[in-house]
Design an enzyme around this catalytic site. Structure first.
Site, PDB file in Angstrom:
ATOM      1  CG  HIS A 195      -1.876  -1.111   1.291  1.00  7.83           C
ATOM      2  ND1 HIS A 195      -2.497  -1.500   2.458  1.00  7.83           N
ATOM      3  CD2 HIS A 195      -2.337  -1.953   0.325  1.00  7.83           C
ATOM      4  CE1 HIS A 195      -3.310  -2.515   2.203  1.00  7.83           C
ATOM      5  NE2 HIS A 195      -3.228  -2.809   0.923  1.00  7.83           N
ATOM      6  CG  MET A 288      -4.632  -0.376  10.234  1.00  5.26           C
ATOM      7  SD  MET A 288      -4.440  -0.718  11.993  1.00  5.26           S
ATOM      8  CE  MET A 288      -5.860   0.158  12.655  1.00  5.26           C
ATOM      9  CG  ASP A 291      -5.804  -5.456   0.854  1.00  4.93           C
ATOM     10  OD1 ASP A 291      -6.564  -6.234   0.252  1.00  4.93           O
ATOM     11  OD2 ASP A 291      -4.920  -4.783   0.289  1.00  4.93           O
TER      12      ASP A 291
END
Length: 356
Positions: A195, A288, A291
């Site tokens: 990410h 976090m 996903d």
């Protein structure tokens, strides 16, 4: 760090407009409080001591002292969770990635227009929460990543259809570096979703390419997955693995966010489960949220070997924890053991031909 009160945030940016935008983006969050702002690192230093914030947002380009220099000093003398919010200029992207290496837990693109301001409002609060839950000092401790020589591996021992898929979020840039630098140059092709905002992903890949044994590049649509190459999903695009005959290629595409992310680890892992099945190894690292958890479970159900980073070595244990809870992980190992776990899990040449 688990807080039973509001998360206290200090915003550091030389632009009064950006300070106002960030404060307004957080103003409606019941569990977050902006306790102060600072236009430069010298004022920020005094406010860190006076206000005891839980999380600091930090610009890179500032007068009197640049943000990267301040970050390094802060992590040495007063380590705390820092989110870097930087422009998308090439130099700033490179500095933003260097900031992650220096101890920042997240990097975000600075708002530059009405649409990016809306996107910032949607994502900043969740990143603040992730930062507040992170283990900054512990994650950066030297003993967390003991030096371990990579055992030499003979070229050609892996099956021709083997592929390694890695997913990560908060703290993931350093975790990915720790894994790749412990693998050899001839490992099967690697596909990675981290990410990270658009622009920063290329700077991240370029930096890894300078010292990892394999070649590391930001993926482009249609790229061939091959031994000795690691492909990083571009920021703001999903990456999907496709099989065509005896080779794999990646598709880089737009699309709705999945688990509030683009690129999404679930999107990558689900495609790997379908395209590679038992010839794949899936790895979920610090981050976090959830996903990647469903995707890793799909990989395991398709016969792949799956690995999750353990809680003690994670900056944030959210993604691995959820994957483990769902039963998607075959093995749970500390970060410094992930590379060896990958090598142990890779199917050999004869197994590969049997599964082709």
């Amino acid at each position: 760090m688990i807080l039973n009160r509001k998360i206290r945030v200090l915003i550091v940016d030389d632009s009064a407009i950006v300070r106002k935008l960030l404060a307004e983006a957080l103003s409606g969050e019941s569990d977050i409080e902006v306790v102060g702002t600072a236009p430069d690192p010298y004022i920020a230093r005094d406010k860190v001591l006076a206000l005891s914030p839980d999380v600091l947002t930090l610009d890179i380009e500032m007068p009197r002292m640049d943000g990267l220099t301040f970050l390094k000093k802060l992590m040495q003398f007063h380590p705390m969770p820092v989110i870097v919010i930087s422009s998308l200029a090439q130099a700033s992207c490179e500095a933003g990635v260097e900031a992650l290496r220096a101890g920042a837990v997240e990097v975000m693109a600075k708002p530059g227009g009405p649409y990016s301001v809306g996107e910032l409002k949607a994502s900043l609060a969740s990143k603040i929460r992730a930062a507040a839950a992170s283990r900054v000092a512990r994650a950066r401790a030297p003993q967390a990543l003991p030096a371990a020589p990579v055992a030499p591996v003979m070229t050609g021992v892996y099956n021709p259809l083997a592929v390694i898929a890695i997913g990560a979020s908060t703290g993931g840039t350093e975790a990915i570096e720790a894994v790749l630098t412990r693998l050899s140059s001839d490992v099967p092709g690697i596909v990675i979703t981290q990410h990270i905002p658009a622009g920063f992903s290329r700077a991240f890949a370029d930096r890894l390419n300078k010292f990892c044994p394999m070649r590391v590049v930001e993926a482009a649509d249609g790229d061939l997955v091959q031994p000795g190459l690691a492909l990083i999903a571009p920021g703001n695009f999903h990456m999907v693995l496709r099989r065509s005959g005896g080779v794999y290629r990646v598709t880089v595409k737009d699309g709705p966010m999945v688990c509030y992310q683009r690129p999404s680890v679930d999107v990558l892992f689900s495609s790997v489960a379908e395209a590679a099945g038992p010839n794949a190894v899936g790895v979920i690292l610090t981050g976090m949220g959830s996903d990647g958890a469903q995707g890793l479970k799909k990989m395991k159900s398709a016969g792949a070997s799956t690995i999750a980073q353990d809680e003690a070595s994670c900056v944030v244990f959210g993604m691995p924890k959820e994957a483990i809870r769902m039963g998607g992980a075959d093995r749970i190992v500390p970060l410094h053991s992930v590379a060896q776990a990958i090598r142990n899990a890779l199917p050999n040449a004869m197994e590969g031909y049997a599964k082709a």
